[in-house]
Design a protein around this motif. Structure first.
Motif, PDB file in Angstrom:
ATOM      1  N   LYS A   1       9.544   6.860  -7.465  1.00  0.00           N
ATOM      2  CA  LYS A   1       8.396   5.960  -7.429  1.00  0.00           C
ATOM      3  C   LYS A   1       8.818   4.562  -7.868  1.00  0.00           C
ATOM      4  CE  LYS A   1       4.757   9.396  -8.262  1.00  0.00           C
ATOM      5  NZ  LYS A   1       3.561   9.733  -9.079  1.00  0.00           N
ATOM      6  N   PHE A   2       8.184   3.555  -7.226  1.00  0.00           N
ATOM      7  CA  PHE A   2       8.420   2.162  -7.586  1.00  0.00           C
ATOM      8  C   PHE A   2       7.257   1.630  -8.426  1.00  0.00           C
ATOM      9  CE2 PHE A   2      11.422   2.346  -4.063  1.00  0.00           C
ATOM     10  CZ  PHE A   2      12.473   1.608  -4.574  1.00  0.00           C
TER      11      PHE A   2
ATOM     12  N   ILE B   1      11.111  -5.408  -7.411  1.00  0.00           N
ATOM     13  CA  ILE B   1      10.464  -4.155  -7.778  1.00  0.00           C
ATOM     14  C   ILE B   1      11.488  -3.227  -8.421  1.00  0.00           C
ATOM     15  CG2 ILE B   1       8.701  -4.329  -5.990  1.00  0.00           C
ATOM     16  CD1 ILE B   1      10.265  -2.308  -4.342  1.00  0.00           C
ATOM     17  N   LYS B   2      10.996  -2.403  -9.335  1.00  0.00           N
ATOM     18  CA  LYS B   2      11.854  -1.436  -9.997  1.00  0.00           C
ATOM     19  C   LYS B   2      11.331  -0.035  -9.717  1.00  0.00           C
ATOM     20  CE  LYS B   2      13.284  -4.425 -13.832  1.00  0.00           C
ATOM     21  NZ  LYS B   2      13.322  -4.599 -15.309  1.00  0.00           N
ATOM     22  N   GLY B   3      12.254   0.914  -9.606  1.00  0.00           N
ATOM     23  CA  GLY B   3      11.857   2.281  -9.348  1.00  0.00           C
ATOM     24  C   GLY B   3      12.695   3.268 -10.123  1.00  0.00           C
TER      25      GLY B   3
ATOM     26  N   ALA C   1       0.838  -1.201   0.000  1.00  0.00           N
ATOM     27  CA  ALA C   1       0.000   0.000   0.000  1.00  0.00           C
ATOM     28  C   ALA C   1       0.874   1.253   0.000  1.00  0.00           C
ATOM     29  CB  ALA C   1      -0.927  -0.009   1.212  1.00  0.00           C
ATOM     30  N   LEU C   2       1.947   1.230   0.777  1.00  0.00           N
ATOM     31  CA  LEU C   2       2.838   2.380   0.850  1.00  0.00           C
ATOM     32  C   LEU C   2       3.558   2.621  -0.465  1.00  0.00           C
ATOM     33  CD1 LEU C   2       4.432   4.584   2.351  1.00  0.00           C
ATOM     34  CD2 LEU C   2       5.956   2.794   3.202  1.00  0.00           C
ATOM     35  N   LEU C   3       4.019   1.557  -1.109  1.00  0.00           N
ATOM     36  CA  LEU C   3       4.812   1.692  -2.329  1.00  0.00           C
ATOM     37  C   LEU C   3       3.958   1.920  -3.576  1.00  0.00           C
ATOM     38  CD1 LEU C   3       7.435  -1.123  -1.722  1.00  0.00           C
ATOM     39  CD2 LEU C   3       7.894   1.335  -1.749  1.00  0.00           C
ATOM     40  N   PHE C   4       2.858   1.171  -3.686  1.00  0.00           N
ATOM     41  CA  PHE C   4       2.132   1.131  -4.954  1.00  0.00           C
ATOM     42  C   PHE C   4       0.764   1.803  -4.903  1.00  0.00           C
ATOM     43  CE2 PHE C   4       4.482  -3.069  -4.757  1.00  0.00           C
ATOM     44  CZ  PHE C   4       5.606  -2.573  -5.403  1.00  0.00           C
TER      45      PHE C   4
ATOM     46  N   SER D   1       1.388   4.606  -7.874  1.00  0.00           N
ATOM     47  CA  SER D   1       2.530   4.477  -6.973  1.00  0.00           C
ATOM     48  C   SER D   1       2.798   5.797  -6.265  1.00  0.00           C
ATOM     49  CB  SER D   1       3.777   4.043  -7.745  1.00  0.00           C
ATOM     50  OG  SER D   1       3.616   2.749  -8.270  1.00  0.00           O
ATOM     51  N   LYS D   2       3.096   5.717  -4.978  1.00  0.00           N
ATOM     52  CA  LYS D   2       3.329   6.918  -4.194  1.00  0.00           C
ATOM     53  C   LYS D   2       4.765   7.413  -4.369  1.00  0.00           C
ATOM     54  CE  LYS D   2      -0.092   5.810  -0.628  1.00  0.00           C
ATOM     55  NZ  LYS D   2      -0.317   5.593   0.820  1.00  0.00           N
ATOM     56  N   GLU D   3       4.922   8.713  -4.271  1.00  0.00           N
ATOM     57  CA  GLU D   3       6.261   9.287  -4.273  1.00  0.00           C
ATOM     58  C   GLU D   3       6.879   9.045  -2.899  1.00  0.00           C
ATOM     59  OE1 GLU D   3       8.305  13.254  -6.097  1.00  0.00           O
ATOM     60  OE2 GLU D   3       6.569  13.570  -4.798  1.00  0.00           O
ATOM     61  N   VAL D   4       8.059   8.472  -2.877  1.00  0.00           N
ATOM     62  CA  VAL D   4       8.682   8.079  -1.612  1.00  0.00           C
ATOM     63  C   VAL D   4      10.148   8.476  -1.579  1.00  0.00           C
ATOM     64  CG1 VAL D   4       7.115   6.124  -1.231  1.00  0.00           C
ATOM     65  CG2 VAL D   4       9.255   5.770  -2.488  1.00  0.00           C
TER      66      VAL D   4
END
Length: 203
Positions: A125-126, A148-150, A80-83, A100-103
């Protein structure tokens, strides 16, 4: 192109809550468990400048940073946090509107001499495009991991360093390179993952 491929641990992610020309804010970092390996590649575009039929200057411009990480698995809250998926009352819900969230991404690596190097990348983003694999259980239980790729990039708010305006990409502290006079970096090293670290300098 600068490439670093090492065993990574203590991977943390913090949601970027604001990233514009005047403000950069992030939430509290969250530990992402089960990191197996990762690769971080800073990409630069190179351009040769000629005058009078001679190479006068080589200009290297930063373009982006590619992230490739492999985990044992990602929990519903981590997804949820990443995507941008919905993690609600025990359900992990994917919708067509997920984004995807900006992290910010932080991690540590151990050098050959046992010294630690820690890093924060400020915004990116991932992608969840790698998907998941399933197969029928046979005589041997297959090992499945989550990759995962970002893509990360410079943050918009500039920071003044030595009188010059700079757009930060990342910051790193290498334990083996520190001296007793690097008091701010030493203090940051002690609490690196409590918050996304900003470089601070002596007056």
């Amino acid at each position: 192109m600068k490439s670093r491929s090492r065993f990574l641990y203590n991977v943390h992610v913090a949601e970027v809550t604001k990233n514009d020309d005047s403000t950069y804010t992030v939430g509290t970092p969250v530990f992402v468990s089960g990191a197996i390996k990762g690769k971080v590649t800073d990409n630069y575009a190179s351009e040769d400048l000629y005058s009078e039929n001679m190479l006068e200057e080589v200009i290297n411009d930063y373009t982006s940073t590619e992230m490739n990480f492999e985990f044992n698995a990602l929990s519903p809250s981590e997804q949820a946090l990443l995507f941008g998926h919905i993690n609600k009352e025990g359900y992990l819900i994917k919708t067509a509107q997920d984004e995807s969230k900006e992290v910010a991404l932080g991690f540590a690596s151990e050098r050959a001499n046992g010294k630690m190097e820690v890093t924060w990348y400020y915004c990116g983003k991932f992608s969840n495009s790698e998907g998941d694999e399933y197969e029928t259980k046979g005589e041997k239980t297959p090992t499945k991991t989550k990759s995962i790729k970002g893509k990360f990039y410079q943050r918009r708010k500039p920071t003044v360093i030595d009188g010059k305006s700079k757009n930060l990409i990342s910051t790193t502290v290498s334990e083996e390179a520190l001296t007793v006079t690097d008091t701010n970096a030493l203090a940051a090293l002690d609490d690196w993952f409590a918050a996304v670290q900003e470089p601070t300098f002596a007056a």
